[in-house]
Design a protein around this motif. Structure first.
Motif, PDB file in Angstrom:
ATOM      1  N   SER A  93       0.841  -1.197   0.000  1.00 29.75           N
ATOM      2  CA  SER A  93       0.000   0.000   0.000  1.00 29.75           C
ATOM      3  C   SER A  93       0.877   1.248   0.000  1.00 29.75           C
ATOM      4  O   SER A  93       1.931   1.278   0.640  1.00 29.75           O
ATOM      5  N   TYR A  94       0.434   2.234  -0.763  1.00 32.02           N
ATOM      6  CA  TYR A  94       1.103   3.530  -0.805  1.00 32.02           C
ATOM      7  C   TYR A  94       0.299   4.499   0.063  1.00 32.02           C
ATOM      8  O   TYR A  94      -0.890   4.715  -0.168  1.00 32.02           O
ATOM      9  N   ILE A  95       0.925   5.067   1.070  1.00 31.82           N
ATOM     10  CA  ILE A  95       0.275   5.974   2.006  1.00 31.82           C
ATOM     11  C   ILE A  95       0.816   7.381   1.774  1.00 31.82           C
ATOM     12  O   ILE A  95       2.028   7.597   1.767  1.00 31.82           O
ATOM     13  N   SER A  96      -0.095   8.318   1.595  1.00 34.49           N
ATOM     14  CA  SER A  96       0.299   9.713   1.357  1.00 34.49           C
ATOM     15  C   SER A  96      -0.482  10.623   2.296  1.00 34.49           C
ATOM     16  O   SER A  96      -1.716  10.575   2.339  1.00 34.49           O
ATOM     17  N   VAL A  97       0.240  11.438   3.057  1.00 41.40           N
ATOM     18  CA  VAL A  97      -0.368  12.428   3.952  1.00 41.40           C
ATOM     19  C   VAL A  97      -0.179  13.802   3.317  1.00 41.40           C
ATOM     20  O   VAL A  97       0.957  14.244   3.117  1.00 41.40           O
ATOM     21  N   HIS A  98      -1.290  14.449   2.984  1.00 44.67           N
ATOM     22  CA  HIS A  98      -1.248  15.707   2.229  1.00 44.67           C
ATOM     23  C   HIS A  98      -1.747  16.860   3.086  1.00 44.67           C
ATOM     24  O   HIS A  98      -2.785  16.749   3.750  1.00 44.67           O
ATOM     25  N   ASN A  99      -1.010  17.981   3.066  1.00 41.48           N
ATOM     26  CA  ASN A  99      -1.403  19.184   3.800  1.00 41.48           C
ATOM     27  C   ASN A  99      -2.300  20.035   2.911  1.00 41.48           C
ATOM     28  O   ASN A  99      -1.852  20.685   1.973  1.00 41.48           O
ATOM     29  N   ASP A 100      -3.611  20.018   3.197  1.00 41.82           N
ATOM     30  CA  ASP A 100      -4.586  20.762   2.398  1.00 41.82           C
ATOM     31  C   ASP A 100      -4.690  22.236   2.792  1.00 41.82           C
ATOM     32  O   ASP A 100      -5.333  23.020   2.091  1.00 41.82           O
ATOM     33  N   SER A 101      -4.069  22.596   3.922  1.00 38.73           N
ATOM     34  CA  SER A 101      -4.260  23.956   4.438  1.00 38.73           C
ATOM     35  C   SER A 101      -3.250  24.927   3.831  1.00 38.73           C
ATOM     36  O   SER A 101      -2.413  24.555   3.005  1.00 38.73           O
ATOM     37  N   SER A 102      -3.350  26.180   4.274  1.00 32.64           N
ATOM     38  CA  SER A 102      -2.414  27.235   3.837  1.00 32.64           C
ATOM     39  C   SER A 102      -1.354  27.519   4.885  1.00 32.64           C
ATOM     40  O   SER A 102      -0.622  28.501   4.781  1.00 32.64           O
ATOM     41  N   GLN A 103      -1.257  26.644   5.899  1.00 27.57           N
ATOM     42  CA  GLN A 103      -0.311  26.847   6.977  1.00 27.57           C
ATOM     43  C   GLN A 103       0.668  25.679   7.051  1.00 27.57           C
ATOM     44  O   GLN A 103       0.375  24.569   6.612  1.00 27.57           O
ATOM     45  N   VAL A 104       1.824  25.955   7.623  1.00 30.26           N
ATOM     46  CA  VAL A 104       2.845  24.930   7.827  1.00 30.26           C
ATOM     47  C   VAL A 104       2.538  24.175   9.125  1.00 30.26           C
ATOM     48  O   VAL A 104       2.246  24.800  10.149  1.00 30.26           O
ATOM     49  N   VAL A 105       2.572  22.851   9.052  1.00 39.70           N
ATOM     50  CA  VAL A 105       2.405  22.027  10.255  1.00 39.70           C
ATOM     51  C   VAL A 105       3.735  21.360  10.571  1.00 39.70           C
ATOM     52  O   VAL A 105       4.593  21.185   9.699  1.00 39.70           O
ATOM     53  N   LYS A 106       3.917  20.981  11.823  1.00 40.86           N
ATOM     54  CA  LYS A 106       5.204  20.470  12.277  1.00 40.86           C
ATOM     55  C   LYS A 106       5.044  19.100  12.953  1.00 40.86           C
ATOM     56  O   LYS A 106       3.942  18.714  13.351  1.00 40.86           O
ATOM     57  N   ASP A 107       6.177  18.442  13.086  1.00 38.75           N
ATOM     58  CA  ASP A 107       6.285  17.162  13.814  1.00 38.75           C
ATOM     59  C   ASP A 107       5.228  16.153  13.338  1.00 38.75           C
ATOM     60  O   ASP A 107       4.435  15.625  14.109  1.00 38.75           O
ATOM     61  N   ILE A 108       5.222  15.926  12.037  1.00 35.54           N
ATOM     62  CA  ILE A 108       4.247  14.993  11.462  1.00 35.54           C
ATOM     63  C   ILE A 108       4.783  13.562  11.606  1.00 35.54           C
ATOM     64  O   ILE A 108       5.885  13.238  11.140  1.00 35.54           O
ATOM     65  N   LEU A 109       4.012  12.722  12.265  1.00 38.74           N
ATOM     66  CA  LEU A 109       4.380  11.318  12.463  1.00 38.74           C
ATOM     67  C   LEU A 109       3.284  10.437  11.883  1.00 38.74           C
ATOM     68  O   LEU A 109       2.122  10.525  12.295  1.00 38.74           O
ATOM     69  N   VAL A 110       3.676   9.608  10.918  1.00 39.31           N
ATOM     70  CA  VAL A 110       2.734   8.694  10.258  1.00 39.31           C
ATOM     71  C   VAL A 110       3.086   7.266  10.678  1.00 39.31           C
ATOM     72  O   VAL A 110       4.235   6.840  10.564  1.00 39.31           O
ATOM     73  N   LYS A 111       2.086   6.562  11.167  1.00 39.20           N
ATOM     74  CA  LYS A 111       2.305   5.188  11.623  1.00 39.20           C
ATOM     75  C   LYS A 111       1.263   4.282  10.985  1.00 39.20           C
ATOM     76  O   LYS A 111       0.063   4.586  10.998  1.00 39.20           O
ATOM     77  N   ALA A 112       1.726   3.162  10.421  1.00 39.03           N
ATOM     78  CA  ALA A 112       0.834   2.188   9.791  1.00 39.03           C
ATOM     79  C   ALA A 112       0.998   0.847  10.495  1.00 39.03           C
ATOM     80  O   ALA A 112       2.100   0.279  10.530  1.00 39.03           O
ATOM     81  N   ASP A 113      -0.090   0.367  11.064  1.00 43.70           N
ATOM     82  CA  ASP A 113      -0.112  -0.927  11.746  1.00 43.70           C
ATOM     83  C   ASP A 113      -1.104  -1.845  11.049  1.00 43.70           C
ATOM     84  O   ASP A 113      -2.128  -1.387  10.513  1.00 43.70           O
ATOM     85  N   LEU A 114      -0.801  -3.144  11.085  1.00 52.78           N
ATOM     86  CA  LEU A 114      -1.719  -4.145  10.546  1.00 52.78           C
ATOM     87  C   LEU A 114      -2.205  -5.020  11.698  1.00 52.78           C
ATOM     88  O   LEU A 114      -1.409  -5.712  12.343  1.00 52.78           O
TER      89      LEU A 114
ATOM     90  N   SER B 108      -4.488 -12.329  15.658  1.00 53.01           N
ATOM     91  CA  SER B 108      -3.570 -12.790  16.699  1.00 53.01           C
ATOM     92  C   SER B 108      -2.482 -11.799  17.070  1.00 53.01           C
ATOM     93  O   SER B 108      -1.834 -11.959  18.102  1.00 53.01           O
ATOM     94  N   GLN B 109      -2.254 -10.783  16.239  1.00 54.63           N
ATOM     95  CA  GLN B 109      -1.148  -9.872  16.533  1.00 54.63           C
ATOM     96  C   GLN B 109      -1.367  -8.532  15.841  1.00 54.63           C
ATOM     97  O   GLN B 109      -2.221  -8.397  14.968  1.00 54.63           O
ATOM     98  N   ARG B 110      -0.553  -7.545  16.263  1.00 53.96           N
ATOM     99  CA  ARG B 110      -0.556  -6.217  15.645  1.00 53.96           C
ATOM    100  C   ARG B 110       0.861  -5.930  15.170  1.00 53.96           C
ATOM    101  O   ARG B 110       1.808  -5.926  15.967  1.00 53.96           O
ATOM    102  N   LEU B 111       1.021  -5.671  13.880  1.00 49.69           N
ATOM    103  CA  LEU B 111       2.336  -5.510  13.261  1.00 49.69           C
ATOM    104  C   LEU B 111       2.531  -4.065  12.837  1.00 49.69           C
ATOM    105  O   LEU B 111       1.635  -3.440  12.246  1.00 49.69           O
ATOM    106  N   ASN B 112       3.733  -3.523  13.108  1.00 49.36           N
ATOM    107  CA  ASN B 112       4.092  -2.186  12.662  1.00 49.36           C
ATOM    108  C   ASN B 112       4.729  -2.293  11.289  1.00 49.36           C
ATOM    109  O   ASN B 112       5.782  -2.912  11.122  1.00 49.36           O
ATOM    110  N   LEU B 113       4.105  -1.667  10.279  1.00 47.97           N
ATOM    111  CA  LEU B 113       4.587  -1.761   8.901  1.00 47.97           C
ATOM    112  C   LEU B 113       5.299  -0.499   8.428  1.00 47.97           C
ATOM    113  O   LEU B 113       5.764  -0.448   7.292  1.00 47.97           O
TER     114      LEU B 113
END
Length: 389
Positions: A60-81, A85-90
């Motif tokens: 999967s291709y994951i894209s986080v897009h800033n739609d606003s007119s302002q700068v945002v900081k400290d962006i953390l993207v996490k994908a888990d499956l 039986s379990q939770r995996l960090n991908l």
């Protein structure tokens, strides 16, 4: 592909399928109706996008897009499956992006080889900080089912010569065709394997399934393998007798668009043959013999017990089989797991397919007799039949 949109004051999450279709419709250079084509649909990841098969790789291709007119900081993207039986960090990286300017993106590509059947949920979590210092967080869920693509059944046949034949029946239980790239047997440490799925020609072997190895939906294909004990184990009758683990099947296939899937079975196990304390097998016997003419066979006697045996051989005639030689002779002592070759001579007084019977082995230590009847069959023909003129 999933796209997550960021706004500093509020969170707005668009369905990727809707976004993609809208962009395709608004693009003047796009052919009318292109948004409904299969490729366009496959590039989107809706909330519930269908099924994936066990052994395939989920990407999967994951894209986080800033739609606003302002700068945002400290962006953390996490994908888990999340599986049953379990939770995996991908996520490829767990480091936060320092800042994200307007109309910019943070991208990530995740891969996972699916190894469990059942419901899977892809959890995409995003945290960021606005210009006002407010920390925001949101998640998006994508659910899919993992199904079994193949139905595998196995049958074992134990030969008298310690060989084991494995028949594997593989059925395609999906709704699309499969290209069977490889179906092989990885034997256990005590065996060598020979594949019996090709027809040998002068130049090279030809697959019994033809040049195009496609398996249609709900079709079944049968593969055959022959396992022989390695030389260092072949003479250890006690070890080979108790071996139940044979090996495992390795199956690799490709789907319509070339996506590869792979399955490995667990260790295949057979029912160990019961030979008793003494095993008698035939090493050499002719296929066809003449009526009332002596012929030679070679027997192999193996001590499968854990004690030394002192054996005596008796040969009892039947209505069709007559043994040549002395009955009641001493064969001597045979140690545990040891064997000895025994050449014998006999003749048949009846034509047709005759069973070789009448061998008796007696252990003088325990006064126990082992009977061996129908150990093999031989075709008896008459060489003196007159020919019609």
């Amino acid at each position: 592909m999933c796209i997550l949109h960021l706004l500093p004051e509020c969170v707005r999450v668009h369905s990727t399928g809707d976004l993609f279709c809208r962009l395709m419709k608004e693009d003047p250079s796009t052919v009318k109706g292109a948004e409904a084509l299969m490729l366009g649909e496959m590039l989107t990841l809706p909330q519930n996008f269908g099924n994936i098969f066990l052994g395939e790789t989920f990407s999967s291709y994951i894209s986080v897009h800033n739609d606003s007119s302002q700068v945002v900081k400290d962006i953390l993207v996490k994908a888990d499956l999340q599986t049953s039986s379990q939770r995996l960090n991908l996520s490829a990286s767990n480091n936060a992006v320092t800042e994200l300017k307007p109309e910019s993106c943070v991208d990530d590509v995740i891969h996972h080889e699916v190894k469990e059947i059942g419901t899977h949920i892809l959890v995409c979590a995003v945290s960021y900080t606005t210009q006002a210092g407010e920390k925001l967080y949101f998640r998006k869920f994508f659910k899919f089912q993992v199904l079994k693509p193949l139905d595998v059944k196995t049958k074992f046949y134990n030969a008298e010569t310690d060989e084991v034949f494995l028949e594997a029946q593989i059925q395609n239980i999906t709704t699309s065709s499969m290209f069977m790239e490889k179906v092989s047997l990885e034997p256990s440490m005590m065996y060598n394997v020979a594949e019996l799925n090709t027809v040998e020609t002068e130049d090279e072997g030809t697959s019994t399934f033809g040049k195009m190895s496609y398996l249609q939906p709900m079709d079944t294909r049968q593969y055959l393998y022959c396992l022989k004990p390695k030389p260092e184990f072949a003479e250890k009758a006690g070890i080979i007798k108790g071996v139940t683990v044979i090996g495992k099947l390795d199956i690799v296939w490709k789907t319509n668009l070339g996506e590869r899937g792979r399955l490995q079975t667990s260790q295949l196990q057979r029912m160990a043959p019961g030979y008793g304390d003494v095993r008698l097998s035939l090493e050499m016997i002719p296929d066809t013999v003449n009526l009332e003419e002596p012929f030679d066979i070679t027997c192999k006697i193996t001590n499968c017990s854990e004690r030394t045996m002192d054996l005596v051989l008796e040969m009892c005639n039947t209505c069709s089989i007559h043994w040549c030689g002395v009955s009641g002779r001493q064969l001597g002592k045979v140690s545990p797991s040891a064997s000895l070759a025994l050449p014998l001579k006999l003749l048949s007084s009846v034509q047709g397919l005759q069973s070789i019977s009448g061998l008796r082995l007696t252990d003088t230590f325990l006064k126990r007799t082992y009977e061996y009847d129908d150990v093999a069959q031989v075709c008896v023909v008459c060489p003196y039949m007159s020919r019609e003129s």
